[in-house]
Enzyme design. Structure first.
Site, mmCIF file in Angstrom:
data_model
loop_
_atom_site.group_PDB
_atom_site.id
_atom_site.type_symbol
_atom_site.label_atom_id
_atom_site.label_comp_id
_atom_site.label_asym_id
_atom_site.label_seq_id
_atom_site.Cartn_x
_atom_site.Cartn_y
_atom_site.Cartn_z
ATOM 1 N N PHE A 20 0.850 -1.191 0.000
ATOM 2 C CA PHE A 20 0.000 0.000 0.000
ATOM 3 C C PHE A 20 0.882 1.236 0.000
ATOM 4 O O PHE A 20 1.798 1.361 0.805
ATOM 5 C CB PHE A 20 -0.923 0.015 1.220
ATOM 6 C CG PHE A 20 -1.930 1.123 1.151
ATOM 7 C CD1 PHE A 20 -3.164 0.916 0.544
ATOM 8 C CD2 PHE A 20 -1.640 2.392 1.642
ATOM 9 C CE1 PHE A 20 -4.094 1.948 0.451
ATOM 10 C CE2 PHE A 20 -2.561 3.423 1.549
ATOM 11 C CZ PHE A 20 -3.792 3.205 0.947
ATOM 12 N N ASP A 36 9.195 2.847 1.345
ATOM 13 C CA ASP A 36 8.033 3.628 1.742
ATOM 14 C C ASP A 36 7.893 3.520 3.260
ATOM 15 O O ASP A 36 7.310 2.573 3.778
ATOM 16 C CB ASP A 36 6.791 3.101 1.027
ATOM 17 C CG ASP A 36 5.542 3.892 1.411
ATOM 18 O OD1 ASP A 36 5.604 4.652 2.406
ATOM 19 O OD2 ASP A 36 4.520 3.745 0.723
ATOM 20 N N LYS A 79 2.556 10.470 7.665
ATOM 21 C CA LYS A 79 1.874 10.178 8.931
ATOM 22 C C LYS A 79 2.583 10.782 10.141
ATOM 23 O O LYS A 79 2.469 11.972 10.409
ATOM 24 C CB LYS A 79 1.725 8.661 9.087
ATOM 25 C CG LYS A 79 0.835 8.039 8.003
ATOM 26 C CD LYS A 79 0.404 6.634 8.366
ATOM 27 C CE LYS A 79 -0.215 5.873 7.205
ATOM 28 N NZ LYS A 79 -1.600 6.251 6.923
#
Lengths: 1058, 181
Positions: free
Chosen positions: A188, A279, A308
């Protein structure tokens, strides 16, 4: 579902500027009112309006998925305020947050230091001019360059994670001049068009195809697959710019890759000149227990993406960073990639403050410790509530719980929600639920969450469907004696395929239920009772029942099995096995009458012998009941206490009775009236008849029918390996008094286990003493080894041991040893060879530990010999007393005893009839082969006495019964798998190759008569045997299964990190 | 005269193959509780007594049946016609040997000698069950076994009571003993 149209009336009528102003004004007023001063009616109004607004202006689809709506009462749960790990909704309802905004809230909600920095910056300058140089962005670049590994130095700031990934992709294309990417299945990276191309999930990609050209996917964790793609890409000219990977897959359910994955990726990317992009949006800034995910493997990627937690959970922020070399491609035209709001002063202030908190509070260290703690606790819950949690995994506080189905997962998620714990997990996607709290979540909050989680697990009713499964009953019973609770679950199909039943399946259930270091007699230890697939059918000799646990006598994992008809009865009652944990507060009997299971008070039975106990249970449950019961020996924790059934059958070795006693479990009594199904009864029966006639009822096995085990008295005496007078002699001069003919003279009937046509049991009677037996081991250890050459006395010994619940092999050993110690003057235990009166008298003293010498003998041979400083007088391995075959006259037996998982045991490999009992290499090969075959045989629960059965016949019967093809190779693998599984358990429990040994009685003292007079099995010989054995097994020199072997057997999860 | 089914308890080892086989034939699965033959295991005493239906010449079950569902076949076998059985259970109470029982539905079932080739006998590897033309010895033996009758209790209790009687009267000798001992 609620009728939203009715409940939340729409007032939207199209464009209305005055209303827009009024609504905005009203909300601003609300915002300006301190949260704790907003009246209830205003907050209720907001809760109601929010649902309406979601429906009318955001996306009504969410209302069907979010627990905040689906699980709510009159008012949907509406975000209001929060602090740390506690979130409060508009109506003041509190939640403990373990969703952590999917990694956003690593610092908790509204961390005071971060909020303070942002507020201060807000008062100074919230955005920048787009022209002057902005100091905060530049400084944050500097700080991150210092924080990141390797040569990472330059970066670009944006607002959301997906922007960071987009930027990284652009950078990679620009630098390499190539266009393709390799990404991971289930990965993701964000949902904007570029990063969406990388996502490894059909549901988000397919409706939007075509996406970016040249993106290919491989399984996460498979560096070989990456290499194959790169090699192929090179050949066909399909250029690849970069490989994009999450260090630990988050959205996929906290999947941790194999340890060599990242180093290999780095290697492969270097080799093919391809960039490696990490990532770290979810894994960065302490989440996984290190500052960055890649730090676990000391790998430096070429480009790193952050998001985040970078913004400290206060202002959104993301970034991608790279090396000066790569960044140089952006320098000629710095406007190649820009953004107006990315890296704004508020976000930078937030990120800078967050990084100070990260380091001051060692959040990475906290994540590591707390993560390990949570995983351990989830492991406990998994064992305690079987069938609820399938797997728990992850790294640091990026953890995932996997449930068997979406349905169960959603029940857990919604159960948590209703108990005030916030997690992810929606109606359609709840199989994997992340456990991702703030890294600084207080320990008490974490414990409270776990308590509520357990409460949810407790409340979940698993689907109790009785599967129509051939050969198996299809259900496992779980008994928690501490809680007095009985639950059941479907039999684990995957485990059945890998382990079949009996020993294997029992070992699997057992090893999944305990920590290898568990103390055998503690309530934390479990006892697994397991039947086999043939129990309850006409397949001959296949009705044995196993117990697997950790032995109180040896400290190893062990298996002990019993014949008779208990196993079939348990299956007819609807259960393939029982997992027993905890400890009852007072004596109990586990009573199973078909589906009705209860724990009955057994105080009145405590103290009774096994015979009387069985009569009492028959009075209660009817004479067709079958039981496993203990006598005084088990109650008094004698470490070699057995469990008895049908008076004269025992799970003899290793202390199953002791374990029952330690749990205050007097007995398990079963009555079952159900049936066992097979695929096609005629075909199955035909197969049974074929193998029964052609293989079982042949000359190879007829000794069992004609004479039973006493025939071994002659065989072992001829071989000179018949333990006599405490393993001093190999030939008993008086053997005629104890041999098969002597037994035949007093036999009044034959006895058989369920559906066995061999009927090896001899029911004997002499001078009013009746017993089924004595079997060979009892004749040898209770007879020859104590120099009791009187059948009647041996029968008395046999019967008394059976009633008290003492294993006759260990008991015969320990009494023989006590006789030797007494005669040599090393101790005065009042026992001498041939003295039947004291030999019979001491049994009760041992079982009840009622006299000093009784307590001495109740320690077992190894400890008794040590106490009187005569370690070379005890015959044992790993503390388990030796059976009636002296390994000094057959070195294969020595190896079999030394390498058995449960100590000196003849039922693991039995090379008694080897052509050359001293040919080390061929014996080692024989032992491995025999152990593996027996691994399969005990998992099928066949009897040792079907000596000619092989995995081909077993597979044939299994195939006919199941209606599904099972090959002999499958069963060979099962056998080997079991051996490696239990080996890994013993290693984890602290055993080493040094424990694969025999006592000095065998290695130092020579046999004193017979064909092997003067012979020992020297330590050097034993080491040589072990060398051959370990090599043959695919174990290293330290006796540890090699990774390749474990992988070959599907036991990769047991491979220890190097 | 038709062959009859006889048990020789001294030879029985309690393995229950006969019981499993019976249920496999009659129920299509291994389900001893629904077999038409039973073995009373007295493991502590090391003795087992098979319970078989004697196909009594004067069958109590047949006499007790109010619907005429139980009849005697041309070969002398007492059989239940499930279609006529109304599930009253009178036959179960009436049988003194506990050898006719009911399904949960009420329908009675009992041994029908498998149409003349009893599966139980074929599966007995110990010679504890015989199916043969009567002779003087076997008729005497059968008469002895039929003498004990138990009037009350569940079928299982009746069978057990009779089995204990058999054990008490048994002359237990090594297996070398002769015919029907």
């Amino acid at each position: 579902m609620r009728d939203y149209e009715e409940h939340f009336k729409s007032d939207y009528q199209g464009r209305d500027i005055q209303s827009a102003y009024a609504e905005a004004r009203k909300m601003v007023d609300t915002i300006l009112t301190p949260a704790d001063q907003t009246p209830l009616d205003v907050r209720q109004d907001i809760a109601r309006k929010t649902v309406r607004n979601f429906r009318d202006h955001i996306n009504k689809g969410f209302l069907e998925y979010r627990k905040s709506v689906t699980e709510s009462g009159d008012f949907a749960y509406t975000e209001w305020t929060g602090q740390g790990s506690v979130l409060v909704d508009a109506l003041g309802r509190e939640f403990l947050d373990i969703l952590g905004g999917f990694g956003l809230y690593s610092y908790g909600i509204r961390h005071p230091k971060i909020v303070a920095a942002v507020k201060a910056q807000l008062d100074r300058s919230p955005q920048y001019s787009q022209e002057l140089l902005d100091p905060l962005r530049a400084e944050l670049g500097h700080v991150l360059a210092l924080l990141t590994p390797g040569k990472i130095q330059y970066g670009f700031f944006a607002n959301s994670g997906t922007e960071a990934v987009e930027g990284a992709m652009k950078l990679a294309k620009l630098y390499t001049g190539k266009k393709g990417f390799i990404a991971m299945l289930k990965g993701f990276h964000g949902k904007t068009l570029g990063s969406l191309s990388l996502i490894g999930k059909k549901v988000f990609r397919k409706p939007l195809l075509p996406l970016l050209d040249g993106v290919q996917h491989v399984p996460f964790g498979d560096a070989d697959a990456v290499e194959r793609l790169l090699a192929a890409a090179k050949i066909v000219g399909q250029d690849i710019a970069a490989v994009v990977v999450e260090p630990v897959q988050g959205e996929a359910g906290a999947i941790v890759p194999p340890d060599d994955f990242w180093p290999r990726l780095r290697e492969v990317c270097n080799h093919y000149g391809v960039l490696l992009i990490a990532d770290e949006v979810q894994t960065g800034f302490g989440r996984t227990g290190k500052i960055f995910g890649v730090d676990h493997w000391d790998v430096t990627p070429d480009i790193m993406c952050f998001g985040k937690a970078l913004g400290g959970g206060v202002v959104p922020m993301s970034a991608f960073f790279s090396t000066p070399e790569i960044w140089s491609c952006m320098e000629p035209n710095p406007f190649m990639h820009t953004t107006t709001t990315g890296g704004n002063p508020l976000a930078c202030a937030s990120a800078l403050a967050a990084i100070t908190v990260l380091i001051e509070d060692d959040l990475a260290g906290q994540a590591k410790t707390k993560g390990e703690y949570v995983l351990k606790q989830l492991g406990v819950l998994k064992a305690r509530y079987p069938g609820v949690l399938a797997k728990a995994r992850g790294l640091g506080l990026l953890l995932g719980m996997e449930f068997p189905t979406d349905g169960i997962g959603y029940k857990v998620a919604s159960g948590l929600f209703s108990r005030g714990v916030l997690t992810a997990g929606t109606l359609t996607n709840a199989k994997n639920i992340r456990f991702e709290p703030a890294l600084n979540i207080p320990q008490e909050t974490l414990d409270e969450v776990l308590t509520r989680l357990e409460d949810v697990f407790k409340s979940i009713d698993l689907p109790q469907r009785k599967k129509v499964s051939n050969l198996y009953a299809g259900r496992m019973l779980h008994v928690d004696l501490s809680a007095g609770k009985v639950t059941e679950e479907p039999l684990n199909d995957d485990w059945v395929r890998e382990y079949i039943g009996g020993w294997g399946l029992g070992a699997k259930y057992y090893t999944e239920s305990v920590d290898p270091k568990v103390a055998p007699l503690s309530p934390e230890n479990t006892i697994v009772v397991m039947t086999g697939p043939m129990a309850g059918t006409l397949a001959p000799t296949g009705s044995r029942t196993c117990v697997v646990s950790k032995s109180p006598h040896t400290g190893t994992i062990f298996e002990s099995n019993i014949g008779g008809a208990f196993g079939p009865e348990l299956k007819f009652a609807g259960y393939d096995g029982i997992v027993i944990s905890g400890k009852a507060g007072q004596p109990v009997c586990l009573q199973i009458e078909d589906g009705s299971v209860s724990l009955e008070d057994a105080t009145s039975l405590w103290g009774m012998g096994i015979f009387e106990t069985e009569r009492a249970l028959e009075d209660k449950l009817g004479c067709d009941m079958k039981s496993l019961a203990i006598g005084p020996a088990g109650e008094n924790i004698v470490p070699f206490a057995c469990v008895g059934s049908e008076s004269y059958r025992q799970m003899g070795r290793g202390g199953v009775g002791t374990l029952f006693g330690s749990k205050n479990l007097k007995a398990i009594a079963v009555r079952g009236t159900g049936g066992i199904q097979v695929a096609e009864i005629g075909e199955f029966w035909a197969k049974v008849s074929e193998h029964l006639e052609n293989n079982l009822m042949t000359i190879d096995n007829q000794w069992a029918k004609e004479q039973g085990t006493p025939m071994l008295v002659d065989v072992t005496n001829e071989m000179g390996i018949h333990p006599t007078r405490n393993f001093t002699l190999g030939v008993n001069p008086n053997r005629r008094k104890l041999d098969a003919d002597a037994v035949a003279d007093i036999r009044i009937g034959d006895r058989a286990c369920a559906t066995c046509p061999l009927g090896c049991g001899n029911f004997t009677s002499v001078n009013g003493v009746e017993v089924e037996g004595p079997e060979y081991e009892t004749l040898c250890l209770g007879g020859s080894n104590c120099d009791i050459n009187d059948m009647e006395q041996v029968m008395r010994f046999n019967r008394t041991c059976d009633d008290l619940g003492l294993d006759t092999i260990s008991t015969g050993n320990v009494i023989g040893l006590a006789m030797a110690l007494t005669e040599s003057g090393a101790a005065d235990l009042g026992l001498t060879f041939g003295d039947a009166a004291s030999y019979l008298k001491v049994l009760d003293e041992i079982a009840r530990q009622s006299t000093p010498r009784g307590r001495d003998l109740a320690m077992g041979s190894a400890k008794l010999a040590d106490k009187y400083s005569q370690p070379d007088q005890a015959a044992h391995s790993k503390g388990l007393e030796m059976p009636g075959y002296d390994p000094r006259g057959n070195y294969g037996l020595g190896l079999a005893y030394a390498t058995s998982e449960r100590g000196a045991c003849h039922l693991r490999a039995f090379p008694l009839f080897a052509d050359d009992p001293f040919n080390l290499k061929s014996l080692a090969n024989d032992v491995v082969t025999m152990q593996n075959v027996n691994g399969a045989k005990w998992s099928m629960c066949f009897c040792d006495f079907w000596g000619s059965v092989d995995t081909t016949i077993m597979a044939d019967l299994l195939t006919a019964g199941l209606g599904r093809q099972i090959s002999s190779t499958d069963l060979d693998k099962v056998g080997e798998r079991v051996w490696n599984l239990v080996r890994m358990f013993n290693l984890a429990a602290g055993f080493t190759a040094a424990d694969d040994t025999l006592s000095e009685k065998i290695t130092k003292r020579a046999l004193e008569n017979g064909p092997h007079e003067g012979r020992t099995l020297s330590p050097e010989t034993l080491e040589e045997l072990k060398g051959f054995y370990y090599r043959q097994r695919g174990w290293d020199k330290a006796g540890r299964p090699k990774a390749a072997k474990l992988r070959e057997l599907g036991l990769a999860e047991l491979i220890e990190p190097a | 005269m038709e062959k009859h089914l006889m048990a020789i308890p001294n030879r029985c080892t309690g393995c229950n193959r006969c019981v499993y086989a019976c249920s496999a034939v009659k129920e299509g699965m291994f389900m001893p509780s629904k077999a038409r033959i039973h073995v009373n295991n007295m493991s502590h005493e090391g003795y087992s007594v098979p319970s078989v239906c004697f196909q009594c010449p004067k069958a109590s079950c047949m006499e007790a049946c109010p619907t005429g569902a139980i009849s005697r076949s041309t070969r002398g076998v007492v059989v239940v016609d499930a279609k006529k059985c109304d599930g009253c259970g009178n036959c179960v109470s009436a049988c003194p040997y506990g050898m006719i029982e009911q399904y949960a539905s009420g329908t009675a079932y009992k041994c029908d000698l498998c149409g003349g080739a009893p599966a139980c006998v074929a599966e007995c590897h110990y010679g504890a069950l015989v199916f043969k033309e009567p002779d003087k010895t076997s008729l005497n033996c059968r008469k002895e076994q039929m003498k004990q009758r138990s009037k009350s209790g569940e079928p299982e209790e009746k069978r057990r009571a009779l089995a204990i009687e058999v054990l008490n009267g048994a002359e237990r000798v090594p297996r070398s003993a002769g015919y029907m001992r």
